[in-house]
Each structure stands twice: as C-alpha cells, then as structure tokens.
Enzyme design. Structure first.
Site, PDB file in Angstrom:
ATOM      1  N   CYS A   2      -4.679  17.286   5.340  1.00 40.27           N
ATOM      2  CA  CYS A   2      -5.144  18.366   4.149  1.00 40.27           C
ATOM      3  C   CYS A   2      -4.291  19.262   3.432  1.00 40.27           C
ATOM      4  O   CYS A   2      -3.140  18.717   4.141  1.00 40.27           O
ATOM      5  CB  CYS A   2      -6.427  19.267   4.899  1.00 40.27           C
ATOM      6  SG  CYS A   2      -7.386  18.637   5.175  1.00 40.27           S
ATOM      7  N   ARG A  28      -3.550  15.038  -1.057  1.00 39.28           N
ATOM      8  CA  ARG A  28      -3.730  15.776   0.128  1.00 39.28           C
ATOM      9  C   ARG A  28      -4.959  15.397   1.234  1.00 39.28           C
ATOM     10  O   ARG A  28      -5.164  15.318   1.954  1.00 39.28           O
ATOM     11  CB  ARG A  28      -2.923  17.083   0.500  1.00 39.28           C
ATOM     12  CG  ARG A  28      -1.578  16.999   0.307  1.00 39.28           C
ATOM     13  CD  ARG A  28      -0.356  18.181   0.832  1.00 39.28           C
ATOM     14  NE  ARG A  28      -0.708  18.787   2.384  1.00 39.28           N
ATOM     15  CZ  ARG A  28       0.281  17.003   3.323  1.00 39.28           C
ATOM     16  NH1 ARG A  28       1.395  16.653   2.267  1.00 39.28           N
ATOM     17  NH2 ARG A  28      -0.027  17.529   4.692  1.00 39.28           N
ATOM     18  N   TRP A  74      -9.698  16.538   3.800  1.00 37.20           N
ATOM     19  CA  TRP A  74     -10.011  14.845   4.326  1.00 37.20           C
ATOM     20  C   TRP A  74     -10.075  15.238   5.371  1.00 37.20           C
ATOM     21  O   TRP A  74      -9.969  15.491   6.188  1.00 37.20           O
ATOM     22  CB  TRP A  74      -8.483  14.779   4.160  1.00 37.20           C
ATOM     23  CG  TRP A  74      -8.346  12.821   4.038  1.00 37.20           C
ATOM     24  CD1 TRP A  74      -9.272  12.476   3.320  1.00 37.20           C
ATOM     25  CD2 TRP A  74      -8.218  12.291   5.440  1.00 37.20           C
ATOM     26  NE1 TRP A  74      -9.198  10.696   3.808  1.00 37.20           N
ATOM     27  CE2 TRP A  74      -8.467  11.183   4.972  1.00 37.20           C
ATOM     28  CE3 TRP A  74      -7.884  12.772   6.337  1.00 37.20           C
ATOM     29  CZ2 TRP A  74      -8.610   9.695   5.709  1.00 37.20           C
ATOM     30  CZ3 TRP A  74      -7.001  11.572   7.199  1.00 37.20           C
ATOM     31  CH2 TRP A  74      -7.818   9.888   7.340  1.00 37.20           C
ATOM     32  N   ASN A 100      -4.952  22.649   8.994  1.00 45.46           N
ATOM     33  CA  ASN A 100      -4.561  20.623   8.808  1.00 45.46           C
ATOM     34  C   ASN A 100      -3.869  19.642   9.808  1.00 45.46           C
ATOM     35  O   ASN A 100      -3.359  20.393  10.580  1.00 45.46           O
ATOM     36  CB  ASN A 100      -3.272  20.532   7.752  1.00 45.46           C
ATOM     37  CG  ASN A 100      -3.729  18.948   7.923  1.00 45.46           C
ATOM     38  OD1 ASN A 100      -4.031  18.149   7.604  1.00 45.46           O
ATOM     39  ND2 ASN A 100      -2.163  18.664   7.342  1.00 45.46           N
ATOM     40  N   GLY A 101      -4.627  18.571  10.466  1.00 48.45           N
ATOM     41  CA  GLY A 101      -4.357  18.042  11.547  1.00 48.45           C
ATOM     42  C   GLY A 101      -5.950  17.871  12.063  1.00 48.45           C
ATOM     43  O   GLY A 101      -6.694  17.847  11.975  1.00 48.45           O
ATOM     44  N   GLU A 473       1.640  -6.302  -0.815  1.00 49.63           N
ATOM     45  CA  GLU A 473       1.491  -5.145  -1.628  1.00 49.63           C
ATOM     46  C   GLU A 473       1.020  -4.929  -2.332  1.00 49.63           C
ATOM     47  O   GLU A 473       0.041  -3.895  -2.973  1.00 49.63           O
ATOM     48  CB  GLU A 473       3.263  -4.797  -1.604  1.00 49.63           C
ATOM     49  CG  GLU A 473       3.286  -3.393  -2.557  1.00 49.63           C
ATOM     50  CD  GLU A 473       2.826  -2.297  -1.874  1.00 49.63           C
ATOM     51  OE1 GLU A 473       2.143  -1.894  -1.088  1.00 49.63           O
ATOM     52  OE2 GLU A 473       2.457  -1.016  -3.365  1.00 49.63           O
ATOM     53  N   LYS A 477      -2.882  -2.535  -2.954  1.00 52.25           N
ATOM     54  CA  LYS A 477      -3.152  -1.626  -3.983  1.00 52.25           C
ATOM     55  C   LYS A 477      -4.371  -2.154  -4.937  1.00 52.25           C
ATOM     56  O   LYS A 477      -4.776  -0.506  -4.981  1.00 52.25           O
ATOM     57  CB  LYS A 477      -1.832  -2.614  -5.821  1.00 52.25           C
ATOM     58  CG  LYS A 477      -0.272  -1.539  -5.149  1.00 52.25           C
ATOM     59  CD  LYS A 477      -0.496   0.338  -5.191  1.00 52.25           C
ATOM     60  CE  LYS A 477      -0.406   0.450  -3.524  1.00 52.25           C
ATOM     61  NZ  LYS A 477       0.648   0.680  -2.913  1.00 52.25           N
ATOM     62  N   GLU A 480      -6.948  -0.189  -2.659  1.00 54.01           N
ATOM     63  CA  GLU A 480      -7.065   0.941  -2.567  1.00 54.01           C
ATOM     64  C   GLU A 480      -7.164   2.240  -3.763  1.00 54.01           C
ATOM     65  O   GLU A 480      -7.980   3.051  -3.972  1.00 54.01           O
ATOM     66  CB  GLU A 480      -5.647   1.418  -1.825  1.00 54.01           C
ATOM     67  CG  GLU A 480      -4.296   1.513  -2.590  1.00 54.01           C
ATOM     68  CD  GLU A 480      -3.716   2.208  -1.308  1.00 54.01           C
ATOM     69  OE1 GLU A 480      -2.346   2.406  -1.998  1.00 54.01           O
ATOM     70  OE2 GLU A 480      -3.526   3.341  -0.678  1.00 54.01           O
ATOM     71  N   HIS A 496      -4.889 -23.588   5.992  1.00 55.70           N
ATOM     72  CA  HIS A 496      -5.408 -23.349   7.625  1.00 55.70           C
ATOM     73  C   HIS A 496      -6.731 -22.952   8.091  1.00 55.70           C
ATOM     74  O   HIS A 496      -7.392 -22.573   8.612  1.00 55.70           O
ATOM     75  CB  HIS A 496      -4.149 -23.138   8.251  1.00 55.70           C
ATOM     76  CG  HIS A 496      -2.891 -23.751   8.357  1.00 55.70           C
ATOM     77  ND1 HIS A 496      -3.157 -25.010   9.149  1.00 55.70           N
ATOM     78  CD2 HIS A 496      -1.827 -23.386   7.637  1.00 55.70           C
ATOM     79  CE1 HIS A 496      -2.290 -25.712   8.538  1.00 55.70           C
ATOM     80  NE2 HIS A 496      -1.337 -24.546   8.177  1.00 55.70           N
ATOM     81  N   LYS A 585      -2.674  11.097   0.895  1.00 61.81           N
ATOM     82  CA  LYS A 585      -1.745  10.832   0.493  1.00 61.81           C
ATOM     83  C   LYS A 585      -1.243  10.284   1.969  1.00 61.81           C
ATOM     84  O   LYS A 585       0.188   9.319   2.256  1.00 61.81           O
ATOM     85  CB  LYS A 585      -1.150  11.628   0.145  1.00 61.81           C
ATOM     86  CG  LYS A 585       0.469  11.753  -0.494  1.00 61.81           C
ATOM     87  CD  LYS A 585       0.676  10.026  -1.868  1.00 61.81           C
ATOM     88  CE  LYS A 585       1.968   9.791  -1.831  1.00 61.81           C
ATOM     89  NZ  LYS A 585       2.328   8.304  -2.131  1.00 61.81           N
TER      90      LYS A 585
HETATM   91  C1  AGP Z   1      -0.036   2.965   0.220  1.00 62.69           C
HETATM   92  O1  AGP Z   1      -0.080   2.688  -1.206  1.00 62.69           O
HETATM   93  C2  AGP Z   1      -0.974   4.006   1.029  1.00 62.69           C
HETATM   94  N1  AGP Z   1      -1.690   5.429  -0.006  1.00 62.69           N
HETATM   95  C3  AGP Z   1      -0.455   3.929   2.618  1.00 62.69           C
HETATM   96  O2  AGP Z   1      -0.454   2.587   3.075  1.00 62.69           O
HETATM   97  C4  AGP Z   1       0.748   4.655   3.073  1.00 62.69           C
HETATM   98  O3  AGP Z   1       1.898   3.258   2.734  1.00 62.69           O
HETATM   99  C5  AGP Z   1       0.525   5.011   4.434  1.00 62.69           C
HETATM  100  O4  AGP Z   1       0.094   5.732   4.693  1.00 62.69           O
HETATM  101  C6  AGP Z   1       1.635   5.275   4.672  1.00 62.69           C
HETATM  102  O5  AGP Z   1       2.527   6.795   4.637  1.00 62.69           O
HETATM  103  P1  AGP Z   1       4.145   6.845   4.719  1.00 62.69           P
HETATM  104  O6  AGP Z   1       4.833   5.902   3.778  1.00 62.69           O
HETATM  105  O7  AGP Z   1       4.326   7.931   3.929  1.00 62.69           O
HETATM  106  O8  AGP Z   1       4.526   6.391   6.179  1.00 62.69           O
END
Ligand code: AGP
Length: 590
Positions: A2, A28, A74, A100-101, A473, A477, A480, A496, A585
């Site tokens: 958050c 965030r 969040w 936050n937490g 990767e 992308k 997400e 396989h 994020k």
């Molecule tokens: C990547 O596009 C995502 N937002 C997510 O997988 C991110 O890479 C992951 O949460 C790790 O975050 P960090 O690099 O801040 O540790």
C-alpha cells in the site's frame, strides 16, 4: 503493498497536499484510498473504494488543516470497500492510523480488544492498531503508540495522528518501507520518494524497529524496543522529478520500455562494484540466486550464463527458497538476492535467513536505501531510476545487464574465461543500447503485430538456455497487463506434452538467436507449424526483428520487442498497462 502519506506543517491545505502525494504512490496499490485531516479538534476522514483518479471528488476536501495522513490500498485482509479503506480509527475517533503490511496476530488482538468492549467496523487487520492505542492511552499519545506497536507481530509501516496530541505525527516501521521528507517548517511521511520529491529532496529512511515523532520543525527517531534515540543520516534524492512523471508518454510502462537502452548504460556504471563483488563470490563453494517474478527470470538467465562457463549455480523463487533451499545454506554459500524494489517480502526474508546461516549476501537492487540493501553484505545497484509501472521492464534490463557482467567477472576470477574474452564481451554489452534503440525504432511494426494478435486468448513463448527466462518474462508481461493466458517453455519441452495444446491459429513466440542451437529451434518451430500454430520469430530476420548481437547477450536485446508487444496488446484490449488488476508494484507481504 500500500501507499502511505503524512503531512504536518504551516500550510493549511493538507488534504490537497496528501491527495497529490497519494497520486505519486498509486503504483503501490489502488483498490481504495482515504485521507484524514485534523481540523477544529475533529478528525475529518474521507475514503472510498476505487482508484485515486476516480476518488478526487470523494476524498479530497477543502477542509482547513495543517496535519493529516492518507493511504492508497492493495487489499490483504478484507475486500476493497469503503469500510475497509484506510484510515482507521478507535471507538471514539480520537486516534487515526494508516498502515502498510500484515499484522499477523490481528485476530487474537481483535478478540482481546472486543472482550474489553472495543467496537470494530472493518474486517481489516489494521483496525486493531487505533483500538490498541486507545486501550493503552493514559494521557501520553507517544507512550500509548509505542505500547501498541510493541504488541504487533508481522510487518508494518504505520502512521498515526490523534486529537489527544494534535501537534505531531507518529510513525513506525518494521519490514515495510517508510521515509520522512524534511521540509522547511513542514515535514512529510511516505512509503516512497516519488511522494515527497516535489516538496523536498532531503529524506530520512526509517529502519526496522524505528519510530519517529514528527513535528512541524523537528523529527526525532527512536527504537521502539529500547526507547533509545537513533541518529539517522539525511539522504538526498538525486534523481530528477521528471523521472517520476510520464514525460509525454501515454503510460509509465511505455516510457520505461523506451528507457531500456539507458538502463543498460546505467547498470554498466556499477562495473567496478561488480568486479569487486565477483572476486568475493568466486571464493564460495556454492552460488544461489533468490528472487521473485521478473527478477527471478533475470536471476535464471544468470544461472544459464554461469553454466555456459562451467560454473554451477541455482536460481530459486523466493517463496520456494524460504521453505526448501534455505535448508542447504551454510557459510560456504554465496546468495545473490535480486529485487527491483528491495522490499519484496519473499526475497527479503530469504536474505535475512541466509544471513543468519552465515552465507555471503549480495543484493542486486534498484531502489537505493531499500530494505534489502540494508540486509545484504554488498550491493550492486542497477541505477534504473524509479520504475513506476507495476510491470517491470527497464529494471529487468538493468538486472540482466548487471548479472551478465557479474557472470563474466566470476568466470574470469575462476579462470573459466580469459581477460581478452572478458573485455570483448564488455565491449559487446556497451553496444547493446544502440541495438536496442534500433528495436525501439521499429515500434510501429510491433504495434501492428499486437493489433493482429490482440484477440488471441492464449500465447506460447519458447526459448532455449539463457532464453528460456526470456520466454518466461515475455509470457509474464502479457499475462500481467493483458490478462491473457501465456505459457513459457524450454523449446525442447513442447513435444513432451504441451504440443497437445497447439492447434489452428495458436500464436507461438519463438526466441531464436543465431547460435549453435538455431537448428534445434527450427525443428521446434516446424513441430508447432505442423499443427497449424502461427510462429512469430524473435530473430535477426524474424517477425520481431533484432540486430545481430552475441547470443550470450540475447536475453537483453530479445526481450525489448516482447515488452512492447505485451504493452500494445494490453492497450488494444482496453486495459491500463500501468495498473493491472490484482497486482501491486512491490509485494511486501509473504
Ligand atoms: C514484474 O513485472 C512483476 N511486477 C513482479 O513479478 C515483480 O517482478 C516481482 O514482484 C518482484 O519484485 P521486485 O523485483 O521488486 O522484488
């Protein structure tokens, strides 16, 4: 994760100041938001479900106030809703908190407080905090705050105000980031620097177990376990405000993809640090990488590169490492934690556990001063600048650049490669930004391809060796930010089982550097096309055309077109690439 904000000062438009701070923290978390200001001995709270941009009329008010706190959420405990939005108060609305937490013992605390007659309104873990403060209050806000904080288990960055003591803001931190922006006759509290940089470049970074008493013209930091004052260094934010803005791009994500060439250059600035750390790493019997999500794919690419030089290593997801690999860690191990934010709980907790076991810890991090940078023994900063979009792009490029350099220097230390090859490869890395610029210049072609395939509901990504992470990767992308299902496989694995999924029109993105396995990749492409799948090649002469580069550097150059592809598919599907649903994020909870 958050976003938290607080203001105390001489200006009386606190609600406006806090609302603008929240806008710079929206990456965030954005499922609900709220602002609380103290005015005429009343705590004025406005909050609701929704993104900040949708809430301006609801939560931003003209109340005359010079002290307040705010939050963008969040959700972890409790659905996104008006009642679960922060800030939260005690029964009499004399104490107000944002957090936050995760408060891991919230259920037992809530039960204890309800038995004492406290009435709760939300289903959040956070709401136990103001009621705890109220329960401990005997005339001293700070003492009640510290007593409450000491009862909490779990992770928290929390900020509180009170009608009982309206001239201060109290803030505490354990495992979730919190900074204090130092102004002139005013002070700011926030989860991250983009929220304060418009007001001040001078910040104090709170560490675990710190709490701060923030007045208009002073900040005192103490340890909430011992009560001792803690001397804190004042850091100066060195990046330009514009870097935290879109600068004419439609989305932060697109801007950050176009910053990928610069991310390579910036990561290369740490070469001296990389060289020194490589010489330490080479002295350990076993090398592990730990990371999550995109950062894990960067770590996996490094594993493949080290293997190319005959050096074994392991790349493990943080959430798996924590409960499995950790059992193999001892003082003969070197652990490299990769994290853009430096706050990812699954990665951070592994670093702390490995430290306890005597391992040598290196961090590869983007956010300077983040928690991970203060746990590890040595840091390699990637200097990618603030990455605002939830989907990581330029930070991935910075991580891979750093890790390629690190792999080369470790290999040289272990006499697996010679000085000449090392220098030649470093020169090749310096040529990547220019080649990446050529890829970006072909953005219209990629946009067109995205238009043709934006209606597809499944994608396959295939690659071999150091481009299996590239496939992972690329698939992540598109998942997400476009909410489309995508599978990534080592190309040789299709036959396989996954091949059964291929049929007319299924798009397969094949990552095909011109190396000794190109023929193998061609066979995999033929297998797919024999089932009428549509293969889109990322290659020197493919659908996603890339310039010639040493195949070892293909994880850098070959991902840029796939970042653009995912971005434009998201747009064509009418989505917001910067704020994908359900995500945040940095995931600061396990
Ligand atoms: C990547 O596009 C995502 N937002 C997510 O997988 C991110 O890479 C992951 O949460 C790790 O975050 P960090 O690099 O801040 O540790």
């Amino acid at each position: 994760m958050c976003g938290i904000a607080g203001y105390i000062g001489e200006r009386e438009n606190t609600s406006e100041i806090l609302f603008n701070m929240l806008k710079h923290l929206e990456y965030r978390g954005y499922d609900s938001a709220g602002i609380a200001c103290i005015s005429d001995d009343v705590i004025c709270i406005s909050k609701d479900k929704g993104k900040i941009s949708e809430l301006e009329d609801k939560i931003h008010s003209d109340v005359v106030s010079d002290i307040g706190i705010a939050h963008t959420r969040w959700a972890t405990h409790g659905q996104p809703s008006h009642v679960n939005a922060h800030p939260h108060t005690d029964c009499e609305e004399k104490f107000c908190v944002v957090h936050n937490g995760i408060i891991e013992n919230h259920a037992e605390l809530r039960d204890e407080l309800e038995k004492k007659g406290h009435k709760f309104t939300s289903s959040t873990d956070t709401e136990v905090i103001p009621h705890l403060i109220e329960d401990f209050y005997e005339g001293d806000f700070e003492q009640a705050f510290v007593s409450a904080v000491k009862r909490l288990r779990g992770s928290f960055a929390l900020v509180a105000v009170s009608l009982r003591d309206g001239d201060r803001i109290l803030a505490a931190r354990k495992e979730s980031p919190l900074i204090i922006g130092l102004g002139d006759g005013e002070n700011f509290i926030a989860s991250d620097t983009p929220a304060v940089i418009h007001h001040t470049r001078n910040i104090i970074i709170l560490d675990d177990f710190n709490y701060a008493v923030v007045l208009r013209d002073s900040v005192v930091v103490k340890d909430f376990q011992s009560g001792e004052c803690v001397k804190k260094e004042v850091h100066r934010i060195d990046w330009d405000v514009k870097q935290a803005e879109k600068e004419g791009f439609e989305h932060f994500m697109l801007k950050e993809i176009f910053e990928e060439p610069q991310a390579v250059r910036n990561a290369l600035k740490a070469q001296k640090d990389v060289e020194g750390i490589a010489s330490k790493l080479a002295g350990y019997g076993r090398i592990y990488f730990v990371a999550c999500g995109t950062a894990y794919y960067a770590a996996l690419a490094a594993k493949y590169l080290l293997e190319r030089f005959g050096i074994p290593s392991e790349a493990v997801l943080g959430s798996e490492f924590r409960y499995s690999t950790i059992n193999s860690i001892d003082k003969d191990c070197a652990v490299i934690a990769v994290s853009q934010s430096g706050e990812t709980a699954d990665t951070l907790v592994c670093a702390k556990e490995c430290k306890k076991k005597g391992a040598y810890l290196t961090g590869i991090v983007n956010v300077v001063g983040s928690s991970l940078t203060r746990v590890v023994d040595d840091n390699i900063h990637i200097y990618a600048g603030p990455e605002i979009a939830v989907a990581s792009t330029k930070a991935y490029i910075g991580q891979v650049t750093s890790l390629i350099m690190l792999s080369l220097f470790i290999a040289r230390e272990m006499n697996k490669i010679g000085e000449e090859y090392l220098r030649e490869m470093l020169d090749n890395i310096h040529s990547v930004p220019g080649k990446m610029g050529e890829v970006l210049a072909g953005v219209d072609e990629i946009k067109k391809l995205a238009g043709e395939y934006s209606g597809k509901e499944i994608f396959f990504y295939i690659g071999r060796r150091q481009n299996y992470p590239t496939a992972l990767e690329g698939a992540l992308k598109i998942k997400e930010i476009s909410y489309v299902h995508a599978e990534a496989y080592p190309a040789g694995e299709l036959k396989h089982g996954p091949l059964a999924l291929l049929e007319d029109g299924v798009p397969v993105i094949a990552i095909m550097p011109n190396d000794e396995l190109l023929e193998k990749m061609e066979s995999n492409v033929a297998e797919a096309e024999a089932r009428n799948a549509i293969v889109l090649r990322v290659s020197e002469d493919g659908d996603f055309r890339v310039p010639v580069v040493d195949p070892l550097l293909s994880p850098l150059l070959y991902i840029t077109p796939l970042h653009l592809f995912a971005y434009y598919i998201s747009l064509r599907r009418g989505l917001d690439p910067d704020k994908p649903r359900n995500l945040a994020k940095s995931v600061t909870v396990e």
